[in-house]
Design a protein around this motif. Structure first.
Motif, PDB file in Angstrom:
ATOM      1  N   ASN A   1       0.823  -1.202   0.000  1.00  0.00           N
ATOM      2  CA  ASN A   1       0.000   0.000   0.000  1.00  0.00           C
ATOM      3  C   ASN A   1       0.860   1.257   0.000  1.00  0.00           C
ATOM      4  O   ASN A   1       2.007   1.241   0.452  1.00  0.00           O
ATOM      5  N   LYS A   2       0.286   2.319  -0.507  1.00  0.00           N
ATOM      6  CA  LYS A   2       0.992   3.592  -0.589  1.00  0.00           C
ATOM      7  C   LYS A   2       0.591   4.495   0.563  1.00  0.00           C
ATOM      8  O   LYS A   2      -0.572   4.486   0.984  1.00  0.00           O
ATOM      9  N   PRO A   3       1.525   5.294   1.085  1.00  0.00           N
ATOM     10  CA  PRO A   3       1.178   6.235   2.153  1.00  0.00           C
ATOM     11  C   PRO A   3       0.043   7.155   1.713  1.00  0.00           C
ATOM     12  O   PRO A   3       0.003   7.616   0.572  1.00  0.00           O
ATOM     13  N   GLY A   4      -0.877   7.393   2.638  1.00  0.00           N
ATOM     14  CA  GLY A   4      -1.995   8.281   2.327  1.00  0.00           C
ATOM     15  C   GLY A   4      -3.249   7.576   1.862  1.00  0.00           C
ATOM     16  O   GLY A   4      -4.324   8.171   1.850  1.00  0.00           O
ATOM     17  N   GLN A   5      -3.125   6.305   1.466  1.00  0.00           N
ATOM     18  CA  GLN A   5      -4.323   5.564   1.054  1.00  0.00           C
ATOM     19  C   GLN A   5      -5.184   5.262   2.282  1.00  0.00           C
ATOM     20  O   GLN A   5      -4.678   4.857   3.318  1.00  0.00           O
ATOM     21  N   GLN A   6      -6.494   5.475   2.141  1.00  0.00           N
ATOM     22  CA  GLN A   6      -7.433   5.205   3.234  1.00  0.00           C
ATOM     23  C   GLN A   6      -7.748   3.715   3.283  1.00  0.00           C
ATOM     24  O   GLN A   6      -8.070   3.116   2.258  1.00  0.00           O
ATOM     25  N   ILE A   7      -7.662   3.132   4.460  1.00  0.00           N
ATOM     26  CA  ILE A   7      -7.949   1.714   4.590  1.00  0.00           C
ATOM     27  C   ILE A   7      -9.391   1.424   4.156  1.00  0.00           C
ATOM     28  O   ILE A   7     -10.318   2.170   4.477  1.00  0.00           O
ATOM     29  N   ALA A   8      -9.570   0.365   3.379  1.00  0.00           N
ATOM     30  CA  ALA A   8     -10.885   0.018   2.823  1.00  0.00           C
ATOM     31  C   ALA A   8     -11.547  -1.068   3.669  1.00  0.00           C
ATOM     32  O   ALA A   8     -11.589  -2.250   3.295  1.00  0.00           O
ATOM     33  N   LEU A   9     -12.027  -0.662   4.829  1.00  0.00           N
ATOM     34  CA  LEU A   9     -12.766  -1.557   5.724  1.00  0.00           C
ATOM     35  C   LEU A   9     -13.949  -0.770   6.265  1.00  0.00           C
ATOM     36  O   LEU A   9     -13.769   0.350   6.767  1.00  0.00           O
ATOM     37  N   TRP A  10     -15.157  -1.334   6.142  1.00  0.00           N
ATOM     38  CA  TRP A  10     -16.356  -0.581   6.488  1.00  0.00           C
ATOM     39  C   TRP A  10     -17.338  -1.462   7.252  1.00  0.00           C
ATOM     40  O   TRP A  10     -17.581  -2.604   6.866  1.00  0.00           O
TER      41      TRP A  10
ATOM     42  N   HIS B   1     -35.676  -6.827  17.056  1.00  0.00           N
ATOM     43  CA  HIS B   1     -34.370  -6.851  16.404  1.00  0.00           C
ATOM     44  C   HIS B   1     -34.055  -5.489  15.805  1.00  0.00           C
ATOM     45  O   HIS B   1     -34.834  -4.935  15.032  1.00  0.00           O
ATOM     46  N   VAL B   2     -32.918  -4.939  16.192  1.00  0.00           N
ATOM     47  CA  VAL B   2     -32.458  -3.645  15.687  1.00  0.00           C
ATOM     48  C   VAL B   2     -31.437  -3.894  14.581  1.00  0.00           C
ATOM     49  O   VAL B   2     -30.536  -4.723  14.736  1.00  0.00           O
ATOM     50  N   LYS B   3     -31.581  -3.183  13.474  1.00  0.00           N
ATOM     51  CA  LYS B   3     -30.662  -3.313  12.349  1.00  0.00           C
ATOM     52  C   LYS B   3     -30.074  -1.952  11.999  1.00  0.00           C
ATOM     53  O   LYS B   3     -30.822  -1.020  11.705  1.00  0.00           O
ATOM     54  N   LEU B   4     -28.773  -1.853  12.048  1.00  0.00           N
ATOM     55  CA  LEU B   4     -28.076  -0.640  11.600  1.00  0.00           C
ATOM     56  C   LEU B   4     -27.380  -0.963  10.285  1.00  0.00           C
ATOM     57  O   LEU B   4     -26.613  -1.930  10.204  1.00  0.00           O
ATOM     58  N   ILE B   5     -27.622  -0.150   9.264  1.00  0.00           N
ATOM     59  CA  ILE B   5     -27.023  -0.372   7.951  1.00  0.00           C
ATOM     60  C   ILE B   5     -26.314   0.892   7.500  1.00  0.00           C
ATOM     61  O   ILE B   5     -26.873   1.991   7.568  1.00  0.00           O
ATOM     62  N   SER B   6     -25.089   0.747   7.055  1.00  0.00           N
ATOM     63  CA  SER B   6     -24.304   1.881   6.578  1.00  0.00           C
ATOM     64  C   SER B   6     -23.510   1.445   5.352  1.00  0.00           C
ATOM     65  O   SER B   6     -22.668   0.551   5.441  1.00  0.00           O
ATOM     66  N   LEU B   7     -23.807   2.054   4.208  1.00  0.00           N
ATOM     67  CA  LEU B   7     -23.084   1.718   2.982  1.00  0.00           C
ATOM     68  C   LEU B   7     -21.826   2.579   2.867  1.00  0.00           C
ATOM     69  O   LEU B   7     -21.837   3.757   3.238  1.00  0.00           O
ATOM     70  N   PRO B   8     -20.744   2.017   2.351  1.00  0.00           N
ATOM     71  CA  PRO B   8     -19.502   2.798   2.210  1.00  0.00           C
ATOM     72  C   PRO B   8     -19.677   3.937   1.219  1.00  0.00           C
ATOM     73  O   PRO B   8     -20.573   3.903   0.369  1.00  0.00           O
ATOM     74  N   PRO B   9     -18.844   4.962   1.325  1.00  0.00           N
ATOM     75  CA  PRO B   9     -18.981   6.135   0.440  1.00  0.00           C
ATOM     76  C   PRO B   9     -18.680   5.785  -1.011  1.00  0.00           C
ATOM     77  O   PRO B   9     -17.919   4.856  -1.299  1.00  0.00           O
ATOM     78  N   ARG B  10     -19.275   6.532  -1.927  1.00  0.00           N
ATOM     79  CA  ARG B  10     -19.062   6.299  -3.356  1.00  0.00           C
ATOM     80  C   ARG B  10     -17.791   7.016  -3.812  1.00  0.00           C
ATOM     81  O   ARG B  10     -17.810   7.993  -4.557  1.00  0.00           O
ATOM     82  N   GLU B  11     -16.678   6.498  -3.300  1.00  0.00           N
ATOM     83  CA  GLU B  11     -15.362   7.015  -3.664  1.00  0.00           C
ATOM     84  C   GLU B  11     -14.389   5.853  -3.715  1.00  0.00           C
ATOM     85  O   GLU B  11     -14.712   4.741  -3.287  1.00  0.00           O
ATOM     86  N   LEU B  12     -13.202   6.100  -4.259  1.00  0.00           N
ATOM     87  CA  LEU B  12     -12.218   5.028  -4.385  1.00  0.00           C
ATOM     88  C   LEU B  12     -11.857   4.455  -3.032  1.00  0.00           C
ATOM     89  O   LEU B  12     -11.694   5.203  -2.074  1.00  0.00           O
ATOM     90  N   PRO B  13     -11.688   3.121  -2.941  1.00  0.00           N
ATOM     91  CA  PRO B  13     -11.899   2.132  -4.000  1.00  0.00           C
ATOM     92  C   PRO B  13     -13.322   1.569  -4.045  1.00  0.00           C
ATOM     93  O   PRO B  13     -13.638   0.735  -4.865  1.00  0.00           O
TER      94      PRO B  13
ATOM     95  N   GLU C   1     -20.720  -1.752  -7.986  1.00  0.00           N
ATOM     96  CA  GLU C   1     -22.054  -1.162  -7.938  1.00  0.00           C
ATOM     97  C   GLU C   1     -22.611  -1.216  -6.516  1.00  0.00           C
ATOM     98  O   GLU C   1     -22.355  -2.155  -5.765  1.00  0.00           O
ATOM     99  N   GLU C   2     -23.404  -0.219  -6.179  1.00  0.00           N
ATOM    100  CA  GLU C   2     -23.965  -0.132  -4.829  1.00  0.00           C
ATOM    101  C   GLU C   2     -24.839  -1.335  -4.501  1.00  0.00           C
ATOM    102  O   GLU C   2     -24.942  -1.762  -3.350  1.00  0.00           O
TER     103      GLU C   2
END
Length: 235
Positions: free
Chosen positions: A184-193, A207-219, A224-225
């Motif tokens: 990996n290159k310095p400055g890259q944001q870790i891709a874990l969500w 039952h409680v459900k929390l859902i959060s989709l990752p941002p539409r940016e690299l990578p 597709e969403e």
């Protein structure tokens, strides 16, 4: 900060990346205290505000996260975590391709508190803890065949668990400067969500459900969403 769920007992939010979950040696503003201040202001609460930390996300990781607004809720949620009645699903972009399309990883991990790093060690190593996760491949990137999107379901909650276990099978996370520094290159944001957190409500038992989709940016935007939504129902 995006609120995913809130009532008198719980506060579910979308954690921003690069914000520590709780106060650390950096002295940077932390999520726990930021949320306490927000609750105090929004509800005009006098005195100290209670907010219980039920689970953690590493500083560079974003996504769904739940907090308890009462000590009773905190105790019951902690018990749900211990009894594995607390579901956590993540998506991650890894370098390379896992050896199988889906599988279960079991390792024993040892944390070095001095360096804040975790390593895979032989079973029976003093102070080590068993780490278990299930993963499945969601798809390879059409723009970069070295990147793979995976769904990860945690069965234990160890420090840096996903990052260390995926690296152990030769698939370090995109942007991980701690366990994948060679790729990996310095400055890259870790891709874990943190895609999903699910559990029985500590009071109503619904039952409680929390859902959060990752941002539409690299990578993340290389897929597709709909694929992320599909990951919520995949087993």
């Amino acid at each position: 900060m995006k609120i995913l769920f809130e009532d008198n007992h719980l506060l579910g939010i979308e954690k921003p990346v690069n914000v520590p979950t709780q106060e650390d040696v950096s002295g940077d503003p932390d999520l726990l205290n930021l949320l306490k201040a927000d609750i105090k202001e929004r509800y005009q609460k006098p005195g100290n505000v209670y907010l219980g930390l039920v689970h953690r996300l590493d500083r560079p990781v974003g996504g769904a996260m739940i907090f308890a607004k009462t000590s009773k809720a905190a105790s019951r949620l902690s018990e749900a975590v211990r009894s594995r009645n607390f579901d956590k699903i993540y998506v991650a972009v890894v370098r390379g391709t896992p050896p199988q399309a889906k599988g279960r990883l079991i390792h024993h991990l040892l944390k070095d508190e001095r360096t804040n790093t975790v390593s895979v060690v032989p079973k029976g190593t003093p102070s080590s803890k068993e780490a278990i996760l299930d993963y499945s491949v969601l798809g390879a990137s059409s723009l970069d065949n070295e990147l793979t999107l995976v769904r990860v379901e945690l069965l234990t909650g160890r420090s840096h668990q996903i990052r260390v276990q995926m690296n152990a099978i030769g698939c370090p996370l995109y942007g991980d400067q701690k366990y994948g520094v060679a790729q990996n290159k310095p400055g890259q944001q870790i891709a874990l969500w943190s895609l999903y957190v699910g559990f029985p409500h500590p009071v109503t038992t619904e039952h409680v459900k929390l859902i959060s989709l990752p941002p539409r940016e690299l990578p993340w935007n290389r897929w597709e969403e709909e694929l992320y939504t599909k990951a919520l129902t995949q087993s």
